[in-house]
Design an enzyme around this catalytic site. Structure first.
Site, PDB file in Angstrom:
ATOM      1  N   ASP A 235      14.298  89.334-104.171  1.00  0.00           N
ATOM      2  CA  ASP A 235      13.716  88.818-103.132  1.00  0.00           C
ATOM      3  C   ASP A 235      14.294  88.481-102.085  1.00  0.00           C
ATOM      4  O   ASP A 235      13.858  87.622-101.124  1.00  0.00           O
ATOM      5  CB  ASP A 235      12.946  87.652-103.777  1.00  0.00           C
ATOM      6  CG  ASP A 235      13.604  86.696-104.354  1.00  0.00           C
ATOM      7  OD1 ASP A 235      14.572  86.878-104.741  1.00  0.00           O
ATOM      8  OD2 ASP A 235      13.341  85.343-104.075  1.00  0.00           O
ATOM      9  N   GLU A 236      15.504  88.893-101.803  1.00  0.00           N
ATOM     10  CA  GLU A 236      16.345  88.433-100.770  1.00  0.00           C
ATOM     11  C   GLU A 236      17.280  89.315-100.211  1.00  0.00           C
ATOM     12  O   GLU A 236      17.987  90.136-101.139  1.00  0.00           O
ATOM     13  CB  GLU A 236      17.228  86.982-101.275  1.00  0.00           C
ATOM     14  CG  GLU A 236      18.110  86.410-100.212  1.00  0.00           C
ATOM     15  CD  GLU A 236      18.820  85.188-100.696  1.00  0.00           C
ATOM     16  OE1 GLU A 236      19.437  84.683 -99.954  1.00  0.00           O
ATOM     17  OE2 GLU A 236      18.790  84.923-101.892  1.00  0.00           O
TER      18      GLU A 236
END
Length: 416
Positions: free
Chosen positions: A127-128
């Site tokens: 998610d990053e």
């Protein structure tokens, strides 16, 4: 601190700092971080969870929180906290066991949005990521336009919010996304660096851990601005001369690190903390096989052959041992990985009068990327039959991890 950071909520799309053209030779870096990713996916799939404290965590006696949504964080629940402590702080929370296959599915969509604006993507987790969009500025009007395209694209395709930070280096881009969370959108322009950095506690700076923060505070350095203005003697006394030079550079907002795409994988690991200590070797071997299946599948998916197999063994309460050995031939077949790992486990087990395990893990390292046109060594050990691995990977990829397992793993079912 500039007023943009002090405002929150739905107006975040307007918190973009000074809009302007990047200077010649200046990089354009974007940091994207999904907001409470695992918990947000659970809310997406079950709208009845909206507005409730949602905690994604291991649910056993020794479970750990993976992600807590912002409602849960109001109770002091945070990532890496023991689930038991989270339940104490937030007894009315909704506790959900992680669904990694689902999170990976959404992550693939998110990274697909990234790929539409630049091939220069450095994934940090599901998610990053960092994006270097310097070359993309010729196709778009500004870094803000690219950031907005990414943010809105993620929202349209997944229904989830992402915080987007923009700057001329990785340090400031990440800081921008952190300062503007949740649902953030912020650019830190070069002439705004001091306004954002100086008031922050020195512990917010990358590379400054708790020990270094305490040392800095003892010499009167409490904020990043204090550090920038500090004399060399005080700074060297607190963190040492070698670290001091790097730290002063970072606190000035300088960061030359490139966005690294397709970084070589250093290791692939899987581990499990048991709800109750394992005291029988056959049960430990079953759990070991389960971890070998997981790391083998991940290595095969990435086209990587490992040279080294490591086994992590933790006795209660927190005494950790590590053993490692080489595969006869670099590879990723589950059977070969398990043969080496099992031998390491058995040797360790035999050396302890009353062996008990709180945690067991397997890690692969020493990778060689495989190439289909490489000439095979005729004197090398015969390659393992990977047909069973291929069938298992195919079925698990279609129906979810764990849909097909070896018979030896069945002893672990029902004890999760």
């Amino acid at each position: 601190m500039p007023a943009q950071v002090q405002q929150a909520g739905s107006r975040s799309l307007r918190r973009c700092g000074t809009i302007g053209v990047m200077q010649p030779g200046q990089r354009a870096i974007i940091h994207v971080d999904m907001d409470a990713f695992y918990a947000s996916v659970e809310e997406l799939d079950d709208p009845s969870l909206a507005g409730k404290p949602v905690i994604v965590a291991g649910l056993g006696r020794r479970g750990v929180v993976s992600t807590a949504n912002y409602e849960a964080r109001k109770y002091g629940v945070r990532s890496a906290m023991a689930t038991s402590e989270a339940r104490r702080r937030c007894p009315g929370g909704i506790y959900i066991f992680p669904r990694h296959a689902r999170y990976q599915e959404i992550s693939n969509v998110v990274f697909g949005v990234f790929a539409e604006v630049t091939p220069m993507i450095e994934g940090l987790s599901l998610d990053e990521a960092f994006l270097d969009v310097t070359a993309s500025l010729r196709l778009f009007s500004s870094i803000e336009a690219i950031g907005r395209r990414v943010k809105e694209g993620i929202r349209e395709r997944t229904g989830l919010n992402a915080s987007v930070g923009m700057a001329h280096n990785k340090l400031l881009a990440k800081l921008a996304s952190e300062l503007s969370k949740p649902n953030g959108f912020l650019r830190i322009a070069p002439d705004e660096v001091r306004g954002y950095l100086d008031p922050l506690p020195v512990g917010r700076m990358w590379t400054v851990g708790k020990v270094a923060e305490e040392s800095l505070q003892k010499v009167g350095i409490r904020t990043i601005g204090d550090l920038v203005r500090a004399d060399a003697w005080r700074l060297n006394k607190a963190v040492g001369e070698r670290h001091a030079a790097q730290l002063r550079e970072l606190c000035r907002g300088e960061d030359r690190r490139p966005v690294v795409t397709d970084a070589p994988e250093v290791s692939i690991g899987s581990e499990w903390t048991f709800e109750y200590d394992v005291e029988e070797l056959p049960i430990a071997e079953a759990w070991l096989l389960r971890q070998c299946e997981r790391v083998g599948a991940r290595a095969r998916a990435r086209g990587l052959d490992a040279r080294t197999v490591s086994v992590k063994l933790r006795e209660p309460p927190f005494l950790t041992h590590s053993r490692q050995a080489q595969l006869p031939v670099p590879g990723n077949a589950t059977a070969d990985i398990h043969a080496v790992a099992r031998r390491l486990l058995q040797v360790w087990w035999s050396q302890h009068p009353r062996p008990r395990l709180r945690l067991l893990g397997v890690t692969l390292s020493g990778f060689d990327a495989r190439h289909g046109d490489e000439q095979q060594d005729m004197f090398a050990a015969p390659a393992p039959d990977k047909r069973s691995d291929g069938v298992q990977d195919l079925i698990n990829g279609r129906f979810g991890a764990g849909a097909l397992v070896r018979a030896g793993v069945l002893k672990t079912r029902g004890s999760e």
